[in-house]
Design a protein around this motif. Structure first.
Motif, mmCIF file in Angstrom:
data_model
loop_
_atom_site.group_PDB
_atom_site.id
_atom_site.type_symbol
_atom_site.label_atom_id
_atom_site.label_comp_id
_atom_site.label_asym_id
_atom_site.label_seq_id
_atom_site.Cartn_x
_atom_site.Cartn_y
_atom_site.Cartn_z
ATOM 1 N N ASN A 265 8.262 0.786 6.008
ATOM 2 C CA ASN A 265 8.787 2.153 6.076
ATOM 3 C C ASN A 265 8.737 2.847 4.717
ATOM 4 O O ASN A 265 8.621 4.079 4.658
ATOM 5 N N ASP A 266 8.827 2.083 3.639
ATOM 6 C CA ASP A 266 8.673 2.674 2.306
ATOM 7 C C ASP A 266 7.254 3.197 2.131
ATOM 8 O O ASP A 266 7.035 4.308 1.633
ATOM 9 N N ILE A 267 6.276 2.386 2.545
ATOM 10 C CA ILE A 267 4.875 2.799 2.451
ATOM 11 C C ILE A 267 4.601 3.968 3.391
ATOM 12 O O ILE A 267 3.950 4.952 3.021
ATOM 13 N N GLY A 268 5.121 3.878 4.602
ATOM 14 C CA GLY A 268 4.822 4.889 5.615
ATOM 15 C C GLY A 268 5.450 6.237 5.372
ATOM 16 O O GLY A 268 4.944 7.255 5.869
ATOM 17 N N THR A 269 6.534 6.284 4.612
ATOM 18 C CA THR A 269 7.192 7.569 4.355
ATOM 19 C C THR A 269 6.825 8.161 3.002
ATOM 20 O O THR A 269 7.162 9.317 2.725
ATOM 21 N N ALA A 270 6.143 7.378 2.158
ATOM 22 C CA ALA A 270 5.655 7.933 0.888
ATOM 23 C C ALA A 270 4.401 8.773 1.148
ATOM 24 O O ALA A 270 3.659 8.535 2.107
ATOM 25 N N ALA A 276 0.985 8.266 -5.274
ATOM 26 C CA ALA A 276 2.266 7.988 -4.610
ATOM 27 C C ALA A 276 2.308 6.566 -4.064
ATOM 28 O O ALA A 276 3.327 5.873 -4.156
ATOM 29 N N GLN A 277 1.205 6.120 -3.503
ATOM 30 C CA GLN A 277 1.177 4.777 -2.930
ATOM 31 C C GLN A 277 1.151 3.699 -4.011
ATOM 32 O O GLN A 277 1.704 2.613 -3.827
ATOM 33 N N LYS A 278 0.537 3.986 -5.159
ATOM 34 C CA LYS A 278 0.612 3.021 -6.266
ATOM 35 C C LYS A 278 2.051 2.900 -6.755
ATOM 36 O O LYS A 278 2.535 1.793 -7.033
ATOM 37 N N ARG A 279 2.741 4.044 -6.817
ATOM 38 C CA ARG A 279 4.126 4.024 -7.278
ATOM 39 C C ARG A 279 5.007 3.229 -6.322
ATOM 40 O O ARG A 279 5.806 2.397 -6.753
ATOM 41 N N VAL A 280 4.866 3.448 -5.009
ATOM 42 C CA VAL A 280 5.714 2.726 -4.059
ATOM 43 C C VAL A 280 5.360 1.241 -4.037
ATOM 44 O O VAL A 280 6.237 0.384 -3.900
ATOM 45 N N THR A 281 4.082 0.911 -4.221
ATOM 46 C CA THR A 281 3.685 -0.499 -4.283
ATOM 47 C C THR A 281 4.317 -1.189 -5.493
ATOM 48 O O THR A 281 4.901 -2.275 -5.372
ATOM 49 N N ASP A 282 4.201 -0.561 -6.657
ATOM 50 C CA ASP A 282 4.796 -1.138 -7.866
ATOM 51 C C ASP A 282 6.302 -1.290 -7.725
ATOM 52 O O ASP A 282 6.881 -2.315 -8.115
ATOM 53 N N ASP A 283 6.947 -0.281 -7.132
ATOM 54 C CA ASP A 283 8.399 -0.328 -6.984
ATOM 55 C C ASP A 283 8.826 -1.386 -5.972
ATOM 56 O O ASP A 283 9.871 -2.039 -6.146
ATOM 57 N N LEU A 284 8.048 -1.562 -4.906
ATOM 58 C CA LEU A 284 8.371 -2.599 -3.931
ATOM 59 C C LEU A 284 8.295 -3.981 -4.567
ATOM 60 O O LEU A 284 9.158 -4.838 -4.321
ATOM 61 N N ILE A 285 7.286 -4.216 -5.381
ATOM 62 C CA ILE A 285 7.146 -5.522 -6.033
ATOM 63 C C ILE A 285 8.343 -5.805 -6.933
ATOM 64 O O ILE A 285 8.916 -6.900 -6.913
ATOM 65 N N VAL A 286 8.761 -4.814 -7.698
ATOM 66 C CA VAL A 286 9.949 -4.988 -8.544
ATOM 67 C C VAL A 286 11.185 -5.242 -7.681
ATOM 68 O O VAL A 286 12.031 -6.090 -7.998
ATOM 69 N N ALA A 287 11.300 -4.522 -6.556
ATOM 70 C CA ALA A 287 12.454 -4.696 -5.668
ATOM 71 C C ALA A 287 12.484 -6.098 -5.078
ATOM 72 O O ALA A 287 13.551 -6.732 -5.008
ATOM 73 N N GLY A 321 -6.816 6.258 4.071
ATOM 74 C CA GLY A 321 -6.497 4.835 3.991
ATOM 75 C C GLY A 321 -5.631 4.444 2.818
ATOM 76 O O GLY A 321 -5.568 3.257 2.454
ATOM 77 N N CYS A 322 -4.940 5.428 2.210
ATOM 78 C CA CYS A 322 -4.107 5.117 1.034
ATOM 79 C C CYS A 322 -2.954 4.187 1.393
ATOM 80 O O CYS A 322 -2.628 3.264 0.629
ATOM 81 N N ARG A 323 -2.335 4.412 2.535
ATOM 82 C CA ARG A 323 -1.201 3.565 2.920
ATOM 83 C C ARG A 323 -1.666 2.166 3.302
ATOM 84 O O ARG A 323 -0.986 1.171 2.999
ATOM 85 N N GLN A 324 -2.814 2.064 3.967
ATOM 86 C CA GLN A 324 -3.337 0.736 4.301
ATOM 87 C C GLN A 324 -3.662 -0.037 3.025
ATOM 88 O O GLN A 324 -3.415 -1.249 2.932
ATOM 89 N N ALA A 325 -4.202 0.651 2.036
ATOM 90 C CA ALA A 325 -4.509 -0.012 0.764
ATOM 91 C C ALA A 325 -3.232 -0.495 0.091
ATOM 92 O O ALA A 325 -3.192 -1.595 -0.496
ATOM 93 N N ALA A 326 -2.170 0.307 0.163
ATOM 94 C CA ALA A 326 -0.890 -0.108 -0.419
ATOM 95 C C ALA A 326 -0.335 -1.327 0.310
ATOM 96 O O ALA A 326 0.180 -2.264 -0.320
ATOM 97 N N ARG A 327 -0.437 -1.337 1.620
ATOM 98 C CA ARG A 327 0.032 -2.493 2.403
ATOM 99 C C ARG A 327 -0.729 -3.752 1.986
ATOM 100 O O ARG A 327 -0.129 -4.824 1.811
#
Length: 400
Positions: A265-270, A276-287, A321-327
């Motif tokens: 849901n973090d990826i899907g709503t960013a 934006a997807q690089k930022r959410v990916t980096d933040d998810l890893i830290v989380a 495909g930005c969100r798929q790449a982030a996933r």
């Protein structure tokens, strides 16, 4: 130790009890609420937890009783004659739960079997004088509402059904030294959207079935702390995973394992842009690293689950495909980052081998994001039961 939980949430207007049980900012006035819950481990003594975490005012509970449901089934309004037991709080039959607080009942002599269902009936004479109430909307279990005090009634034939849980947040079981708990931290894929109402066929339920069949894991309680729409980084339907970790995981006794299956849901709503997807990916890893660190400090092993695909979903799949790449980046880190104590590869268990961007059609509810009962069984089958066999923690665990 808990044998059942439901993540407390703030009730949205559409999920409030139907009229006349909600009227003029008054909820449950002169109302009996009867709901069933599916226990994991058995016990001879139980106690209940009621939450007013999101209530607008104090919660005045007038009377509570527990019983065994007719036929042992979930989502029924009837109880077995002679099984109803009065619940007390410090010897009193009523309790006032302050805003943001919870109330724990006295222990009660009730013998329940593993994987059995329990009926909890609650009566509120005055009701809660606010339309801000605590609930768990995604119960996938039918509850019943009826005017008047009927907590000990064997049936509620004229009751109004509603597929939500309210107020009740946990059932604790007195257990011996051989029992331990595994908490599932997740979103709608763990809360069970797409599963069958009243059949308890979410993937944590199916995992419980598997563990109960093995003597080496038969005393493991599965605690489902998930909610539809929940996110790791930001509040959605309920507090974000980082904010609720203490309440929903670390504060519970007997927890030895945590499964983290959240982030889609973090990826899907960013926003569907590379930045934006690089930022959410980096933040998810830290989380995820923060969740591991905080849980390890409490002696809890943490298992990370990869995120299944959402190709074809109209809200989450984007043309570039930005969100798929982030996933994929998140899943690569979960698999190879080395921070989780084990990896559950739910992506591999559910994607279509001919089109890895999509769910296997046999597992898809049709929205290309949520799983059907067959898909949830596939998730449970992908979890090695050996991960839930108790063993000593390695030296230095928690300071790695």
């Amino acid at each position: 130790m808990h044998t059942w939980v439901a993540m407390p949430q703030s009730t949205e207007p559409d999920n409030l009890p139907p009229p006349p049980f909600t009227r003029d900012n008054l909820v449950f006035a002169d109302t009996t609420l009867r709901q069933t819950v599916h226990l994991s481990v058995g016990a001879r003594q139980l106690r209940l937890r009621f939450s007013n975490a999101f209530g607008g005012v104090a919660l005045p509970i007038t009377a509570v009783a527990v019983a065994l449901p007719v036929g042992g089934q979930a989502g029924v309004s009837g109880i077995r004659a002679g099984t109803s037991r009065t619940v007390t709080f410090s010897g009193r039959r009523s309790v006032l739960v302050p805003v943001g607080a919870q109330a724990v009942s006295d222990s009660l002599d009730v013998e329940v079997a593993p994987r059995s269902n329990l009926t909890v009936s609650v009566y509120l004479a005055e009701g809660q004088a606010s339309d801000r109430v605590t609930s768990h909307p995604g119960s996938r279990t039918t509850s019943y509402l009826l005017a008047g005090n009927h907590v000990a009634a064997t049936d509620l034939p004229a009751a109004t059904p509603t597929d939500h849980w309210y107020l009740l947040s946990g059932v604790e079981a007195w257990s011996g030294g051989g029992t331990a708990a595994a908490v599932m931290l997740g979103d709608s894929l763990t809360d069970g959207r797409g599963s069958t109402t009243n059949l308890n066929d979410r993937w944590p339920d199916r995992l419980l079935d598997r563990l109960q069949a093995d003597p080496a894991t038969s005393e493991v309680a599965i605690l489902n702390q998930a909610a539809g729409g929940n996110r790791v980084l930001d509040d959605g339907l309920g507090p974000n995973a980082l904010a609720r970790l203490d309440r929903d995981v670390l504060a519970h006794s007997g927890v030895e394992w945590l499964v983290v299956f959240e982030g889609v849901n973090d990826i899907g709503t960013a926003e569907p842009t590379g930045a934006a997807q690089k930022r959410v990916t980096d933040d998810l890893i830290v989380a995820y690293e923060q969740i591991v660190t905080r849980s390890h400090a409490h002696g809890i092993r943490v298992y990370g689950a990869t995120l299944p695909p959402f190709g074809g979903h109209p809200g989450y799949d984007d043309p570039a495909g930005c969100r798929q790449a982030a996933r994929r980046r998140v899943n690569d880190w979960i698999r190879t980052g080395g921070r989780f104590d084990a990896v559950l590869d739910f992506d591999r268990a559910t994607h279509d081998p001919r089109n890895p961007r999509r769910l296997l059609p046999a597992f898809d509810t049709g929205d290309h994001l949520h799983l059907n009962p067959a898909g949830y069984r596939a998730l449970a089958d992908a979890v090695p039961a050996r991960l839930f066999r108790r063993k000593p923690l390695p030296p230095g665990f928690g300071f790695d």
